[in-house]
Design an enzyme around this catalytic site. Structure first.
Site, PDB file in Angstrom:
ATOM      1  N   LYS A  37       0.839  -1.205   0.000  1.00 55.51           N
ATOM      2  CA  LYS A  37       0.000   0.000   0.000  1.00 55.51           C
ATOM      3  C   LYS A  37       0.870   1.248   0.000  1.00 55.51           C
ATOM      4  O   LYS A  37       0.641   2.176  -0.788  1.00 55.51           O
ATOM      5  CB  LYS A  37      -0.901  -0.033   1.241  1.00 55.51           C
ATOM      6  N   ARG A 107      -3.256   3.520   8.388  1.00 58.24           N
ATOM      7  CA  ARG A 107      -3.580   2.326   7.588  1.00 58.24           C
ATOM      8  C   ARG A 107      -2.471   1.285   7.658  1.00 58.24           C
ATOM      9  O   ARG A 107      -1.298   1.610   7.566  1.00 58.24           O
ATOM     10  CB  ARG A 107      -3.763   2.706   6.116  1.00 58.24           C
ATOM     11  N   GLY A 116      -8.423  -7.092   4.130  1.00 60.39           N
ATOM     12  CA  GLY A 116      -9.342  -7.253   5.249  1.00 60.39           C
ATOM     13  C   GLY A 116      -8.745  -7.942   6.465  1.00 60.39           C
ATOM     14  O   GLY A 116      -9.440  -8.217   7.425  1.00 60.39           O
ATOM     15  N   ARG A 351      -3.195  -1.578  -6.460  1.00 63.12           N
ATOM     16  CA  ARG A 351      -2.436  -2.819  -6.294  1.00 63.12           C
ATOM     17  C   ARG A 351      -2.798  -3.766  -7.425  1.00 63.12           C
ATOM     18  O   ARG A 351      -3.851  -3.616  -8.043  1.00 63.12           O
ATOM     19  CB  ARG A 351      -2.722  -3.467  -4.938  1.00 63.12           C
ATOM     20  N   HIS A 467      -6.244 -43.530  -3.283  1.00 62.77           N
ATOM     21  CA  HIS A 467      -6.496 -44.207  -4.550  1.00 62.77           C
ATOM     22  C   HIS A 467      -7.552 -43.463  -5.359  1.00 62.77           C
ATOM     23  O   HIS A 467      -7.379 -43.182  -6.544  1.00 62.77           O
ATOM     24  CB  HIS A 467      -6.936 -45.650  -4.276  1.00 62.77           C
ATOM     25  N   SER A 783      12.397 -44.531 -17.709  1.00 60.07           N
ATOM     26  CA  SER A 783      11.286 -43.675 -17.300  1.00 60.07           C
ATOM     27  C   SER A 783      11.200 -43.755 -15.776  1.00 60.07           C
ATOM     28  O   SER A 783      11.094 -44.851 -15.213  1.00 60.07           O
ATOM     29  CB  SER A 783       9.988 -44.159 -17.937  1.00 60.07           C
ATOM     30  N   CYS A 851       7.221 -40.674 -15.441  1.00 61.00           N
ATOM     31  CA  CYS A 851       5.812 -40.991 -15.654  1.00 61.00           C
ATOM     32  C   CYS A 851       5.044 -41.093 -14.348  1.00 61.00           C
ATOM     33  O   CYS A 851       3.890 -41.470 -14.325  1.00 61.00           O
ATOM     34  CB  CYS A 851       5.665 -42.267 -16.468  1.00 61.00           C
ATOM     35  N   TYR A 871      11.458 -35.591 -21.359  1.00 69.77           N
ATOM     36  CA  TYR A 871      10.033 -35.260 -21.303  1.00 69.77           C
ATOM     37  C   TYR A 871       9.472 -35.542 -19.913  1.00 69.77           C
ATOM     38  O   TYR A 871      10.092 -36.263 -19.119  1.00 69.77           O
ATOM     39  CB  TYR A 871       9.245 -36.078 -22.341  1.00 69.77           C
TER      40      TYR A 871
HETATM   41  P1  ADP Z   1      -7.660  -2.288   3.533  1.00 69.85           P
HETATM   42  O1  ADP Z   1      -6.241  -2.710   3.398  1.00 69.85           O
HETATM   43  O2  ADP Z   1      -8.442  -3.225   4.359  1.00 69.85           O
HETATM   44  O3  ADP Z   1      -8.265  -1.981   2.199  1.00 69.85           O
HETATM   45  P2  ADP Z   1      -7.313   0.556   3.903  1.00 69.85           P
HETATM   46  O4  ADP Z   1      -6.164   1.035   4.690  1.00 69.85           O
HETATM   47  O5  ADP Z   1      -7.183   0.638   2.444  1.00 69.85           O
HETATM   48  O6  ADP Z   1      -7.650  -0.919   4.381  1.00 69.85           O
HETATM   49  O7  ADP Z   1      -8.534   1.448   4.408  1.00 69.85           O
HETATM   50  C1  ADP Z   1      -9.838   1.042   4.608  1.00 69.85           C
HETATM   51  C2  ADP Z   1     -10.784   1.987   3.901  1.00 69.85           C
HETATM   52  O8  ADP Z   1     -10.588   3.331   4.312  1.00 69.85           O
HETATM   53  C3  ADP Z   1     -10.610   1.963   2.405  1.00 69.85           C
HETATM   54  O9  ADP Z   1     -11.867   2.010   1.803  1.00 69.85           O
HETATM   55  C4  ADP Z   1      -9.837   3.222   2.143  1.00 69.85           C
HETATM   56  O10 ADP Z   1     -10.076   3.708   0.864  1.00 69.85           O
HETATM   57  C5  ADP Z   1     -10.340   4.167   3.210  1.00 69.85           C
HETATM   58  N1  ADP Z   1      -9.341   5.177   3.561  1.00 69.85           N
HETATM   59  C6  ADP Z   1      -8.103   4.923   4.010  1.00 69.85           C
HETATM   60  N2  ADP Z   1      -7.414   6.065   4.182  1.00 69.85           N
HETATM   61  C7  ADP Z   1      -8.228   7.062   3.818  1.00 69.85           C
HETATM   62  C8  ADP Z   1      -8.092   8.484   3.753  1.00 69.85           C
HETATM   63  N3  ADP Z   1      -6.955   9.070   4.064  1.00 69.85           N
HETATM   64  N4  ADP Z   1      -9.142   9.198   3.332  1.00 69.85           N
HETATM   65  C9  ADP Z   1     -10.292   8.581   2.997  1.00 69.85           C
HETATM   66  N5  ADP Z   1     -10.491   7.264   3.030  1.00 69.85           N
HETATM   67  C10 ADP Z   1      -9.472   6.498   3.439  1.00 69.85           C
HETATM   68 MG    MG Z   2      -7.654  -0.717   0.925  1.00 67.94          MG
END
Ligand code: ADP
Ligand code: MG
Ligand code: MG
Length: 898
Positions: A37, A107, A116, A351, A467, A783, A851, A871
């Site tokens: 990220k 973040r 997530g 990403r 099997h 083989s 094989c 092969y």
């Molecule tokens: P994940 O890795 O789970 O996607 P993120 O760090 O990307 O977590 O953040 C979760 C949510 O918050 C995402 O939808 C992201 O776009 C939003 N978000 C993160 N930072 C900001 C920011 N500076 N301003 C507005 N939204 C943000």
């Molecule tokens: Mg995200």
């Protein structure tokens, strides 16, 4: 001078390490340090895209934090504050300033995306004073309170670890009271009350008031993100995806932008191409008047991204341009997060996108046509396992099946049919045109005809290499193995699971890709090598050095193999041919024959069957080599099971069955008893069988040569190769060679025609590998039978090992992988290496292949490439996988050598 500098102690020379990078200091190649990220936002910043300013604390800082017993490393906090000042300067706002407050997000973000799994805190910097400032500044008190409410909620949950439900319940209650359905409908007064309630929850649950000082908030949030690297979700995810646990997560502190400022604001997620089909369309979701996680959390149903086009065409256009730019820049499909604040677009994440097998292939091929990537890159971008998924019928992803049990995903693809509980009945029903699923507690070679007849196989016991699994994969049929919750009653022909009863004839579906057992039928998608896959494989063919052959026992399998690009048959097993209905009784009589003369009589009856088998397969493979292996398994496998026969005889005795019949069965019992072995795997089988009963292999050789000559007379180009199993000493092979040569010459003379053929051996006993130099003087080809070679090298009996301890071995990392699935390159591989080197020393142009099951495993294929085999041979359905894996192996070694 230089000497004194060098002599200076390390600690004095080093200033504090750089733990913090502004976004403008990073780039896309710094994923190790900044996480995916962080590297992504840095790269977007460099490219001049609109990214809210911020900074990244490195993964090294996270690791140092853990190493020092959860303390920020020296200098990290100071560097973060300094970076914060930069951001304040850039935005003209200040953290904690009531007049013009800066709010930030904190973040998480590791090297590999773990969607997530870890945590993010939004709207950090709010307190009673900055709240008023934000309300005044935006002239929107409702918005400011909404942000505050979210912040308190996230801080409580993520930083203080308070159960999310406590807050959610309150929020629901507030909405109920206000008689509204969605969050944005809540009025300022109601939000104000909610914020107070959230603070009360925090005080009560954590024993401390909600911190008002933004720097305290920041410090605690950074720690929380570091900690989320080791939460259970994240740890499980890494285990499953084989991501190392010591990478650590970076922390991104970034200026907040707000999608929750009314209907000219919003937030969304989009892919630059459709990740399901690969189609070149912007694909994604958009949610007006919402913030961050709202889209993913499913609080409100988002709209398709095209709705943004209608609502704010210029914003959409800008986003589309950015998306295209990023895809071009990264030369791969991107998964993007963005926010619109009052018609101003902000890019928050980019990403490389996760995609289905189908999409992966299409995207790779399309991108070559678009000159975005080279053919080399396209071949490297698709995972061989993805190709595997494409070649089996799949359940339509839109279907919503009723899953009644889950087993092991033993052989991919899906099939529907009537449940049938024994092989004979499966065969009968299939002959009358019904689709059946063979359901057994476990399968053994006696069930093979039922498996051939069935659309799929379901067992209550066994794993990925049981099997049932191995045979089903070989046939390209789906298999769910080890569905242990099934209570199967073979006698009464039904199973129960969780209160559901499935009787013989009831319709079920198995999904061998997921291991699911489903009641009823489900819509399916048929497999085929489509245009894109064909293109990709053609590129792969031009890049590989290894040949790709197939294991096929029947003409129909050979046909499939050929259509998938097989360049020969590396293993045609002959014993399956003995198992078929009309032949088995003859085979049994042959085995039970009193003497050689009688045995020869029955063998003569089998000859025409065998000849027609070979005619079929040699014809199908015209122009290409076909390696036919002479009989291998111990003979008792063709006879009834000893215990069953004992029960039968005992019952007959008790019931006073007619004397003559009883005597027959008693004789059979005695014969079976006489053949019982302590350890059949190491007993009378393979070449040993042929040395004891040469008349059996004489018949087989005769059938092969007669078949080949009859075809040659019809101008079919035949290339048979005769292969002997289980050799351990060269003398065994020399003797057998004499027999084979004698019969071949006889047939040549009788039919007044000769054909070219090869004589060779399997290498599947360590002694054979170690003495390959001697063996190569007799054998024209080798083989590797790596299934047996693995068994004999480890001293594992595969069936016993897999049932009893092997899975535990792998689980507890005593073994890195199951050596029956992926070649043990260190041990078994070493024997192979010796055999290749010494074999080729004796015979320079020695043809050497593999094989075993491993011939279709990408990691093992790579090893075979480095060994210099000619092969790999695998099941027909894995031929395309092997073509791709062989190309990738060749390209990888080339790159390494450069
Ligand atoms: P994940 O890795 O789970 O996607 P993120 O760090 O990307 O977590 O953040 C979760 C949510 O918050 C995402 O939808 C992201 O776009 C939003 N978000 C993160 N930072 C900001 C920011 N500076 N301003 C507005 N939204 C943000
Ligand atoms: Mg995200
Ligand atoms: Mg073998």
């Amino acid at each position: 001078m230089a000497v004194t500098t060098q002599a200076r102690p390390e600690s004095r020379a080093t200033t504090t390490k750089k733990w913090v990078y502004l976004f403008e200091e990073g780039n896309k190649d710094m994923r190790d340090l900044l996480g995916g990220k962080g590297a992504g936002v840095a790269e977007m910043t460099l490219a001049g895209l609109p990214v809210p300013p911020g900074f990244t604390i490195t993964t090294e800082a996270c690791n140092a934090y853990y190493a020092s017993g959860k303390k920020f490393p020296d200098g990290m906090w100071e560097q973060a504050i300094e970076a914060l000042h930069h951001v304040e300067e850039k935005t003209g706002k200040k953290l904690g300033d009531p007049k013009n407050p800066l709010l930030v997000s904190v973040r998480s973000g590791a090297k590999f995306s773990m969607p997530g799994m870890m945590d993010t805190v939004l709207n950090l910097g709010l307190n009673p004073q900055t709240l008023e400032g934000l309300a005044k500044l935006t002239d929107d008190r409702r918005f400011a309170l909404d942000a505050y409410r979210r912040f308190a909620q996230m801080f409580g949950k993520i930083v203080l670890g308070i159960e999310a439900e406590k807050f959610e319940k309150r929020l629901e209650l507030a909405k109920e009271k206000a008689k509204v359905k969605t969050d944005p409908e809540l009025k300022p007064e109601q939000l104000e009350k909610l914020v107070k309630e959230f603070k009360d929850i925090i005080l009560k649950e954590s024993g401390k008031p909600f911190p008002d000082d933004p720097l305290d908030q920041l410090r605690a949030s950074i720690e929380a993100v570091f900690s989320s690297w080791n939460n259970k979700r994240a740890t499980d995810y890494r285990n499953f995806n084989k991501i190392p646990h010591d990478l650590g997560t970076a922390v991104n502190v970034q200026t907040m932008v707000f999608g929750n400022m009314g209907n000219d604001s919003g937030t969304g997620v989009a892919f630059t191409r459709d990740p399901n089909t690969g189609a070149k369309v912007l694909y994604g979701d958009y949610l007006p008047n919402a913030q961050g996680e709202d889209v993913v959390a499913g609080i409100r149903t988002p709209q398709p991204i095209s709705s943004l086009k209608k609502q704010m065409p210029d914003v959409y256009k800008e986003f589309e341009t950015n998306a295209e730019r990023l895809e071009k820049h990264y030369r791969d499909v991107q998964d993007l997060e963005f926010t619109v604040e009052k018609r101003k677009l902000w890019m928050l994440q980019t990403r490389s996108a996760k995609r289905t097998a189908q999409a992966a292939v299409k995207i790779a091929v399309d991108m070559v046509a678009e000159k975005l990537i080279t053919e080399d890159e396209a071949v490297q971008r698709v995972e061989p396992t993805q190709v595997d998924q494409l070649l089996h019928p799949r359940i339509d992803p839109k279907a919503k099946p009723k899953v009644i049990a889950k087993g092991i995903d033993a052989s991919p693809g899906a099939a529907s049919g009537k449940a049938v509980f024994d092989a004979d009945r499966a065969e009968q029903k299939a002959k009358s045109g019904e689709a059946v699923i063979l359901v057994r507690i476990e399968t053994n070679p006696d069930d093979v005809h039922g498996m051939i007849a069935a659309k799929g196989v379901l067992t209550a016991r066994g794993g990925k290499t049981s099997h049932a699994a191995v045979v089903a994969r070989g046939m390209g049929k789906p298999c769910v193995a080890g569905a242990e919750s099934l209570k199967i009653d073979l006698e009464k022909r039904f199973f129960t699971v969780d209160g559901v009863k499935v009787k013989e004839g009831d319709l079920i579906t198995i999904n061998g890709t997921t291991g699911e057992v489903i009641l009823g039928s489900v819509p399916m998608i048929e497999p085929a090598i489509n245009k894109d896959l064909n293109q990709l494989l053609t590129w792969a063919d031009a890049r590989r050095r290894l040949g790709v052959w197939a294991n096929a026992d029947y003409p129909r399998d050979a046909k499939v193999a050929r259509s998938y690009g097989a360049e020969g048959i590396g293993l045609c097993r002959t014993e399956h041919m003995f198992m078929e209905q009309e032949r088995l009784p003859i085979v049994q009589k042959m085995i039970l024959a009193a003497d050689e003369k009688e045995r020869r009589k029955w063998l003569a009856e089998l000859l025409p069957f065998q000849r027609s088998d070979f005619v079929g397969i040699l014809k199908e493979m015209h122009g290409l080599p076909v390696i036919i292996r002479l009989i291998d398994p111990p003979l008792h496998e063709f006879l009834p099971n000893y215990d069953e026969q004992l029960v039968k005889v005992t019952t007959m005795r008790l019931k006073k069955a007619p004397k003559k019949k009883l005597e027959q069965e008693e004789a059979l019992l005695k014969a079976i008893e006489g053949m019982r072995e302590q350890n059949p795997m190491l007993g009378l089988r393979g070449i040993r069988l042929g040395l004891l009963y040469p008349e059996i292999i004489e018949m087989q050789v005769r059938a092969i040569v007669e078949a080949a000559i009859s075809l040659k007379k019809k101008n079919v180009d035949v290339k048979p190769e005769i292969m002997i199993p289980l050799v351990s000493h060269v003398n065994e092979l020399s003797r057998t060679h004499e027999t084979v040569e004698r019969v071949v010459k006889e047939v040549f003379a009788q039919l007044k025609m000769e054909i070219p053929y090869k004589f060779g051996t399997m290498i599947e006993i360590p002694r054979a590998a170690l003495t390959a130099g001697e063996i190569a003087k007799v054998a024209e080809f080798f083989s590797f039978g790596t299934n047996d070679l693995t068994q004999t090298t480890f001293g594992f009996s595969r069936d016993d090992a897999e049932g009893k301890f092997l899975l535990k071995y792998v689980e507890e990392k005593i073994l890195p992988v199951n050596p029956f699935e992926s070649l043990d390159t260190v041990g078994v591989g070493r024997l192979m290496k010796i055999a290749v080197e010494e074999g080729r020393k004796s015979r320079h142009d020695m043809e050497i292949g593999i094989c075993g099951e491993h011939g279709g495993d990408p990691a093992s294929i790579k090893f075979c490439h480095t060994l210099g085999l000619n092969y790999v041979s695998c099941s027909p359905y894995r031929v395309p996988v092997a073509r791709l894996a062989a190309a990738q192996a060749a390209m990888e070694t080339k790159e390494r050598d450069r």
